[in-house]
Each structure stands twice: as structure tokens, then as C-alpha cells.
Design a protein around this motif. Structure first.
Motif, PDB file in Angstrom:
ATOM      1  N   ILE A 237       0.782  -0.965   0.165  1.00  0.00           N
ATOM      2  CA  ILE A 237       0.072   0.345  -0.077  1.00  0.00           C
ATOM      3  C   ILE A 237       0.991   1.128   0.436  1.00  0.00           C
ATOM      4  O   ILE A 237       2.197   1.720   0.650  1.00  0.00           O
ATOM      5  CB  ILE A 237      -0.556  -0.202   1.093  1.00  0.00           C
ATOM      6  CG1 ILE A 237      -2.092   1.070   1.466  1.00  0.00           C
ATOM      7  CG2 ILE A 237      -0.481  -0.081   2.712  1.00  0.00           C
ATOM      8  CD1 ILE A 237      -2.748   1.125   2.331  1.00  0.00           C
ATOM      9  N   SER A 238       0.285   2.400  -0.701  1.00  0.00           N
ATOM     10  CA  SER A 238       1.456   4.216  -1.040  1.00  0.00           C
ATOM     11  C   SER A 238       0.353   4.620  -1.567  1.00  0.00           C
ATOM     12  O   SER A 238      -0.924   4.014  -1.917  1.00  0.00           O
ATOM     13  CB  SER A 238       2.555   2.920  -1.318  1.00  0.00           C
ATOM     14  OG  SER A 238       3.142   3.962  -1.532  1.00  0.00           O
ATOM     15  N   SER A 239       1.190   6.442  -1.216  1.00  0.00           N
ATOM     16  CA  SER A 239       0.447   6.986  -1.640  1.00  0.00           C
ATOM     17  C   SER A 239       0.659   8.101  -2.681  1.00  0.00           C
ATOM     18  O   SER A 239       2.876   7.823  -2.339  1.00  0.00           O
ATOM     19  CB  SER A 239      -0.011   7.594  -0.323  1.00  0.00           C
ATOM     20  OG  SER A 239       0.238   8.122  -0.098  1.00  0.00           O
ATOM     21  N   ILE A 254      -3.378   0.173  -2.884  1.00  0.00           N
ATOM     22  CA  ILE A 254      -3.858  -0.872  -2.328  1.00  0.00           C
ATOM     23  C   ILE A 254      -4.606  -1.796  -3.030  1.00  0.00           C
ATOM     24  O   ILE A 254      -5.079  -2.093  -3.567  1.00  0.00           O
ATOM     25  CB  ILE A 254      -5.053  -0.570  -1.099  1.00  0.00           C
ATOM     26  CG1 ILE A 254      -5.134  -1.140   0.546  1.00  0.00           C
ATOM     27  CG2 ILE A 254      -6.926  -0.735  -1.384  1.00  0.00           C
ATOM     28  CD1 ILE A 254      -5.743  -1.062   1.788  1.00  0.00           C
ATOM     29  N   PRO A 255      -4.118  -3.099  -2.372  1.00  0.00           N
ATOM     30  CA  PRO A 255      -4.246  -4.641  -3.314  1.00  0.00           C
ATOM     31  C   PRO A 255      -5.470  -4.626  -2.735  1.00  0.00           C
ATOM     32  O   PRO A 255      -5.052  -4.940  -1.521  1.00  0.00           O
ATOM     33  CB  PRO A 255      -3.195  -5.080  -3.068  1.00  0.00           C
ATOM     34  CG  PRO A 255      -2.489  -5.220  -1.632  1.00  0.00           C
ATOM     35  CD  PRO A 255      -2.097  -3.349  -1.545  1.00  0.00           C
ATOM     36  N   ILE A 258      -7.955  -9.989  -4.136  1.00  0.00           N
ATOM     37  CA  ILE A 258      -9.015 -10.225  -5.519  1.00  0.00           C
ATOM     38  C   ILE A 258      -8.425 -10.652  -6.646  1.00  0.00           C
ATOM     39  O   ILE A 258      -7.714  -9.373  -6.663  1.00  0.00           O
ATOM     40  CB  ILE A 258     -10.466  -9.960  -5.171  1.00  0.00           C
ATOM     41  CG1 ILE A 258     -10.960  -9.852  -3.658  1.00  0.00           C
ATOM     42  CG2 ILE A 258     -11.353 -10.520  -6.024  1.00  0.00           C
ATOM     43  CD1 ILE A 258     -12.673  -9.502  -3.642  1.00  0.00           C
ATOM     44  N   ASN A 259      -7.867 -12.019  -6.886  1.00  0.00           N
ATOM     45  CA  ASN A 259      -7.928 -11.733  -8.317  1.00  0.00           C
ATOM     46  C   ASN A 259      -6.081 -10.773  -8.360  1.00  0.00           C
ATOM     47  O   ASN A 259      -6.199  -9.854  -9.777  1.00  0.00           O
ATOM     48  CB  ASN A 259      -8.413 -11.632  -9.112  1.00  0.00           C
ATOM     49  CG  ASN A 259      -9.853 -11.936  -9.576  1.00  0.00           C
ATOM     50  OD1 ASN A 259      -9.951 -13.531  -8.801  1.00  0.00           O
ATOM     51  ND2 ASN A 259     -11.224 -11.930  -9.406  1.00  0.00           N
ATOM     52  N   GLU A 260      -5.747 -10.259  -7.542  1.00  0.00           N
ATOM     53  CA  GLU A 260      -4.623  -9.317  -7.839  1.00  0.00           C
ATOM     54  C   GLU A 260      -4.536  -7.876  -8.293  1.00  0.00           C
ATOM     55  O   GLU A 260      -4.500  -7.871  -9.230  1.00  0.00           O
ATOM     56  CB  GLU A 260      -3.445 -10.407  -8.822  1.00  0.00           C
ATOM     57  CG  GLU A 260      -2.755 -11.473  -7.958  1.00  0.00           C
ATOM     58  CD  GLU A 260      -2.021 -11.834  -9.107  1.00  0.00           C
ATOM     59  OE1 GLU A 260      -1.877 -11.233 -10.017  1.00  0.00           O
ATOM     60  OE2 GLU A 260      -0.563 -11.979  -8.910  1.00  0.00           O
ATOM     61  N   TRP A 261      -6.120  -8.059  -7.654  1.00  0.00           N
ATOM     62  CA  TRP A 261      -6.707  -6.502  -8.340  1.00  0.00           C
ATOM     63  C   TRP A 261      -6.440  -5.020  -6.919  1.00  0.00           C
ATOM     64  O   TRP A 261      -5.624  -5.973  -5.907  1.00  0.00           O
ATOM     65  CB  TRP A 261      -8.270  -6.093  -8.213  1.00  0.00           C
ATOM     66  CG  TRP A 261      -8.687  -6.976  -9.521  1.00  0.00           C
ATOM     67  CD1 TRP A 261      -8.472  -7.911 -10.375  1.00  0.00           C
ATOM     68  CD2 TRP A 261     -10.191  -7.644 -10.091  1.00  0.00           C
ATOM     69  NE1 TRP A 261      -8.980  -8.541 -11.287  1.00  0.00           N
ATOM     70  CE2 TRP A 261     -10.282  -8.368 -10.578  1.00  0.00           C
ATOM     71  CE3 TRP A 261     -11.558  -7.444  -8.445  1.00  0.00           C
ATOM     72  CZ2 TRP A 261     -11.383  -8.585 -10.844  1.00  0.00           C
ATOM     73  CZ3 TRP A 261     -12.661  -7.584  -9.060  1.00  0.00           C
ATOM     74  CH2 TRP A 261     -13.120  -8.442 -10.167  1.00  0.00           C
ATOM     75  N   TYR A 262      -6.225  -4.025  -7.640  1.00  0.00           N
ATOM     76  CA  TYR A 262      -5.651  -2.686  -7.122  1.00  0.00           C
ATOM     77  C   TYR A 262      -7.063  -1.683  -7.037  1.00  0.00           C
ATOM     78  O   TYR A 262      -7.574  -1.801  -8.666  1.00  0.00           O
ATOM     79  CB  TYR A 262      -4.609  -2.327  -7.184  1.00  0.00           C
ATOM     80  CG  TYR A 262      -3.126  -3.248  -6.807  1.00  0.00           C
ATOM     81  CD1 TYR A 262      -3.086  -1.926  -5.657  1.00  0.00           C
ATOM     82  CD2 TYR A 262      -2.741  -3.843  -6.602  1.00  0.00           C
ATOM     83  CE1 TYR A 262      -1.276  -2.253  -4.187  1.00  0.00           C
ATOM     84  CE2 TYR A 262      -1.831  -4.225  -5.718  1.00  0.00           C
ATOM     85  CZ  TYR A 262      -1.249  -3.483  -4.638  1.00  0.00           C
ATOM     86  OH  TYR A 262       0.203  -3.847  -4.366  1.00  0.00           O
TER      87      TYR A 262
END
Length: 605
Positions: A237-239, A254-255, A258-262
Motif C-alpha cells: 500500500i502506498s500513496s 492498495i491491493p 481479489i484476483n490481484e486487483w488494486y
């Protein structure tokens, strides 16, 4: 002269305190930018975590709604897409689905409740569910011409996936439930894959000006995406701050899990500035208040010092009185002299002097502790001898009247600068009443209130723990899932009293027909379950037949019906290696018995 020295010491202490305060003020000014940045990151991370959790919670709610429909369909001989409309009424208030469909696994054609047919055999969700796995994916196959999220659950006939139940909904439909109040109408939420392809966004107006890939958009704004790609690859997680547009915006990613979604969240800087401004004002107020507080503390320190000795003495006396009232046994040990001093409460509690006179005595078995607890007490004693900083142990002792009561042994060790133990202090506290209450509550949590059998949670936990034990994990076991036949006629026709009697009698029959090491549970209603340890298929089948015969001999009946039972049998590890897997296999076997005449048993495939 002594008073002058004392005043000088107080003056030096005050001077050092003020010097430390001014140093901290200077340090705070120098580090304020870093602190504000950390505070900003914290706020962003906290709120994006909330959005993520809201999204996952909403997805779980949708899955539970769709799974309820799937469970019903699996129990029907025939089910048509037109029947879906019945369920849409019941789950309308708890779900965001706008369409339902059934997919034929052989043809790959999805038929939706609105009459449309769509080819989905190349879709990821189809491939997942055809293999027996529930799935959530992004669906772009022209249903309504828009990108949608789709949930899919496999449907079974005779243990084979024959069709797939799907429900679709657009991202906009869940916007209100996942959007946190931190993200207002000027903020944007995007769901992407690891390559930055935008799978869905939550607003008709688009910050990205038509870009379908968030990295492409950032590249167009001259934002360095190398670090972003690196962090995404590491699932971090970052910004970062995007200053390329008319207004400055914070973008946090942020991850989703689910399914390597962000999940990308973009918000204008004024959404953060109100928090950081409050932080700066708060910091200044805190410094000012600390200065005032330190001045007050310095002024009153002298007067507190004069009263310290008297207060400590009185506190010690009150503690001794509290020990007497509570019946606590306190002790103090000296490692250098290897001695242990125990107060008089030990004799009052046990009617005899302590068996340990030195710290070294703790390596010996205690004569008044019951055998089952000797091991944990000796382990604690060795920790005390070795100088471990602290430890706590509960054990049972034989009191002077012959009764067995629970006590708690607590100690703390003080060490010198080299780490060698110097002193130990501790207490032996009577906790018999608390342990009895805890035991009573544990029984209430684990047991079914009507029959006394294990409830579902306790039964499932015991079975799964059994599979984790090395001496049991490599052996064969069996689960018997039992359902009472004709129970509804007795319960409805003659009332709950007779129905409850039938349930209680069934529990007693099950217990009398299994070993004490086996588990008997009631999962709910008239559904019971038995777990046989160290039992092969032949033994499990024989036991199932014995239970059917025993229940039939009990003659639980009314004028309308006789209560018998149907049993599905699943064996470990052939039919599954966890409670859920065995339950599903046994449930399928039970369904076969119900469909072929009842009052019998069937083995799972």
C-alpha cells in the motif's frame, strides 16, 4: 546548608527540564514536515483501508446471497431461469445484482433472466466455476453494453458441475456502500489489475480523461510510475502526490486481495489539509501545555518529595491489608542468597508451611499440587530459577480440608545491569471461583442447550483439531450425517414437547452407540452428526446400520408417523480432509438416502 543543596538540586532539575523542552520544540520545528507527511500517509492509508474493507464486505454479502440461491437450486430436481424472479424478490434488499443467469457448462451459453443469451465460454469466471470454484471477475461481454462485475457459483448434479449460476452488477450499484465519507464527490475510486488496466470506476465523470490504463494516464502527466509498479508488484500500500493538473491530488493504492486487483483512490489535497492543519494547531497547543505542566510539576515536586516516604509506607500497609482480605500469598526471593520469604497467608490457605524455602526448591515437584498440573508448575519453576522476567501459571492444589482448588502463581524478576537476576516478587492468588465460572461458560458455549450434544461450532473445531494432531492425521476416520425422517409430522402434530423429547432421545441413542472418544453433535433442527475416530469404511457402515436399527427400536412415533433416520457417511481422507469437505460429501450421500426411501444409510463416493 542541606536545604540550600536541596534547592540547588531542584533548580538543576528545573533547568534540565526546560532545556529538554526547548530542545524538543526546536526538534519539532525541524521535523514538522516529516511528521505531517507521516500523518498524511496515515490518514490516507486508514481511509483507503476502510474503502477496501467496505468493498470486500459488500462482495461477501453478494456472494452469500447468490450462494443461498445456488444451494436451493442444487436441492431441486429441475430449475429454470424463469424461477430466478422468485429469488430476486427475496434478496433485492440485501444485494446489488441487476441480472441473474444460468450457464450451460457444455455449450458455454449464458441465459439471463431478462431473456438474453451470451457466449461466455472464454470468460475467466466460466473457466473457474466449470472447475468447481466460485469466482468474481470483471465482465465485458456486452451485457447492457457496459463493464460489469460478475459472481459465479458452480451447480452440481450427482457431484458433477452441469451449470453455473451467475449474478452481475455494475460498480456504480455498490458505490454508496463502499464509499467512505472521507471521499466526497470530488474524489474518484478505480479498480485495476496489476498492469494498471481499469476494470471499473465509480463515477460517470472520469478523472482519467478516457484513459483505460492508469499507468498510461500517469505517464501522460509526467508522473514517474516505476516506483508505483514496483510497490504494486510487491503487493504494498502506498500513496503519492499528483501535482500535474489544475489542483493537487493525493492518489492512494492498495491491493484488494481479489484476483490481484488494486484499488486506486484519488482525492484533492484540501481533503487532507483539514486534518494536517488540525495536527499543526494541536502540536502547538500540546507544546504550550507541556511547558505549563512542567512548570507546575517543578513547583510541586519539592512538596511531593517530602511526602513520598510517608505515602510509600502507608501504601505498603494498605497492600498488606488487601493481601489479608483477598487471601493472597505473597513472596520475595533473593538470588544471591538463594532464599525465599513467604507471608503468613500460605499457612492460612493450606494449613502447613511452604514446601519451598529457597528459589532452587522450585525445581522439585510440589507435594500438594495434583499430578496433572505438576508439569506446568515445574516448567514455571525452572523459568523462575533461570531468571525469566515474568511468568504466570494456573494449577490445582490439595487444601488442608482435602478439597481441590485452583490457584494462580504470578512472579516478576528484577535484574542488574548485566542481566543477572537479583530479586523476585510474586503472588499465589486463589482463583477457584473464577475457573469454575469459566468452565461453566465454556460448557454453555460448546453444548447444544436442548440435547447437551456439541453445537456446530464446537463440533467443527474438534474435528479440524483432530486432523491437525500428528498421531491422528495419518489414520482413517468417518463422519456420519444424520437427519430424522418424519420429524416434522410429530413436531407439527403434537407440539414441541414431543419433538424435543425425540431430539433428546436421539442424542442419547447416538451417545450409547459410539465410544467416549468419538464426537456427537447437533447441527440444528433435526440434523445430527457423529465423528468416529480410527474407523474405516466398513466400520463406519456397520455403525450407521446400528444407529438406524437402534432409533427404529426406540419407537419414537405418533399416529401419523414413526421417527426413523437417514444417514450419509463420508470417510477421511477419501471423501475430504476437513470438516467442510466431509460435511458436503456426507450431505450428498444423505440426499441419496432421502430420495430412495429413507431409514437407511449411504456411503459418499
Amino acid at each position: 546548608m542541606r536545604e540550600n543543596k536541596r534547592f540547588l538540586w531542584i533548580f538543576l532539575i528545573i533547568f534540565m527540564i526546560f532545556g529538554a523542552i526547548f530542545f524538543q520544540v526546536w526538534e519539532y520545528s525541524k521535523q514538522s514536515k516529516r511528521i505531517i507527511q507521516e500523518q498524511t500517509d496515515y490518514i490516507l492509508y486508514e481511509h483507503v483501508e476502510t474503502v477496501k474493507n467496505n468493498f470486500l464486505k459488500r462482495m461477501e454479502e453478494q456472494y452469500n446471497s447468490l450462494n443461498a440461491v445456488a444451494n436451493y437450486i442444487n436441492g431441486q430436481n429441475e430449475f429454470l431461469i424463469d424461477d430466478i424472479s422468485t429469488f430476486k424478490q427475496y434478496i433485492h434488499f440485501t444485494s446489488c445484482f441487476d441480472k441473474f443467469g444460468l450457464v450451460d457448462v457444455e455449450t458455454g451459453i449464458a441465459e439471463f433472466d431478462q431473456g438474453s443469451l451470451v457466449e461466455v465460454s472464454d470468460e475467466a469466471f466460466f473457466k473457474d466455476s466449470a472447475q468447481g470454484r466460485p469466482s468474481i471477475q470483471c465482465f465485458n461481454n456486452g451485457i447492457g453494453g457496459t463493464s460489469q462485475l460478475v459472481l459465479s457459483i458452480p451447480l452440481y448434479r450427482d457431484g458433477i458441475v452441469t451449470s453455473i449460476l451467475i449474478g452481475t452488477f455494475s460498480h456504480n450499484l455498490v458505490e454508496d456502500s463502499i464509499r467512505h465519507n472521507f471521499y466526497d464527490e470530488d474524489s474518484y475510486l478505480y479498480v485495476t489489475d496489476k498492469q494498471g488496466n481499469i476494470l471499473s470506476n465509480d463515477q460517470e465523470t472520469d478523472l482519467l480523461n478516457g484513459y483505460s490504463n492508469i499507468f498510461a494516464y500517469l505517464d501522460s502527466k509526467a508522473v514517474d510510475t516505476n516506483e508505483i509498479r514496483y510497490r504494486i508488484e510487491k503487493n504494498e500500500i502506498s500513496s503519492f502526490m499528483d501535482s500535474s493538473g489544475e489542483e493537487k491530488r493525493f492518489m492512494t493504492y492498495i491491493p484488494l486481495g481479489i484476483n490481484e486487483w488494486y484499488l486506486f483512490c484519488s482525492t484533492p489535497d484540501y481533503g487532507i489539509s483539514r486534518f494536517t492543519n488540525e495536527f499543526e494547531v494541536l502540536g502547538s497547543n500540546i507544546i504550550f501545555k507541556i511547558i505549563l505542566l512542567c512548570v507546575a510539576v517543578c513547583i510541586t515536586t519539592y512538596f511531593f518529595i517530602r511526602q513520598a516516604t510517608s505515602s510509600i509506607k502507608k501504601e505498603h500497609e494498605r497492600f498488606k491489608m488487601a493481601e489479608e482480605v483477598a487471601g493472597m500469598i505473597s513472596f520475595e526471593g533473593d538470588y544471591a542468597k538463594d532464599i525465599l520469604v513467604v507471608n503468613d497467608n500460605y499457612y492460612k490457605q493450606f494449613g502447613r508451611g511452604p514446601s519451598f524455602q529457597t528459589i532452587s526448591d522450585f525445581k522439585k515437584p510440589h507435594p500438594f499440587i495434583i499430578e496433572e498440573d505438576q508439569g506446568v508448575f515445574l516448567k514455571m519453576g525452572l523459568n523462575l530459577i533461570a531468571g525469566k522476567e515474568s511468568d504466570t501459571v494456573e494449577f490445582r492444589t490439595i487444601c488442608r480440608d482435602g478439597s481441590i482448588q485452583w490457584h494462580q502463581f504470578v512472579y516478576r524478576v528484577w535484574h542488574d545491569r548485566t542481566g543477572a537476576p537479583l530479586k523476585c516478587y510474586g503472588m499465589i492468588v486463589p482463583i477457584d471461583q473464577q475457573m469454575k465460572e469459566i468452565s461453566k461458560l465454556q460448557m454453555q458455549v460448546k453444548k447444544d442447550s436442548l440435547t447437551g450434544a456439541l453445537n456446530r461450532m464446537a463440533f467443527e473445531n474438534n474435528v479440524n483439531l483432530c486432523f491437525e494432531e500428528p498421531e491422528l492425521a495419518n489414520k482413517r476416520h468417518a463422519m456420519l450425517l444424520l437427519d430424522l425422517d418424519n420429524f416434522k409430522q410429530i413436531n407439527d402434530g403434537y407440539g414441541h414437547a414431543l419433538g424435543d423429547h425425540a431430539l433428546i432421545t436421539t442424542t442419547e441413542i447416538l451417545r450409547s452407540n459410539v465410544r467416549s472418544s468419538d464426537y456427537v453433535g447437533r447441527l440444528g433442527g433435526d440434523e445430527f452428526v457423529v465423528f468416529l475416530k480410527n474407523a474405516n469404511e466398513e466400520q463406519a457402515a456397520k455403525k450407521a446400520a446400528e444407529i438406524c436399527e437402534a432409533l427404529e427400536r426406540a419407537e419414537l412415533k405418533s399416529d401419523e408417523a414413526v421417527v426413523t433416520c437417514s444417514i450419509g457417511v463420508a470417510c477421511y481422507p477419501k471423501s475430504g480432509i476437513s470438516f467442510n469437505q466431509l460435511y458436503e460429501a456426507a450431505d450428498e450421500a444423505l440426499y441419496k438416502v432421502k430420495g430412495s426411501g429413507k431409514n437407511s444409510y449411504s456411503m459418499a463416493n
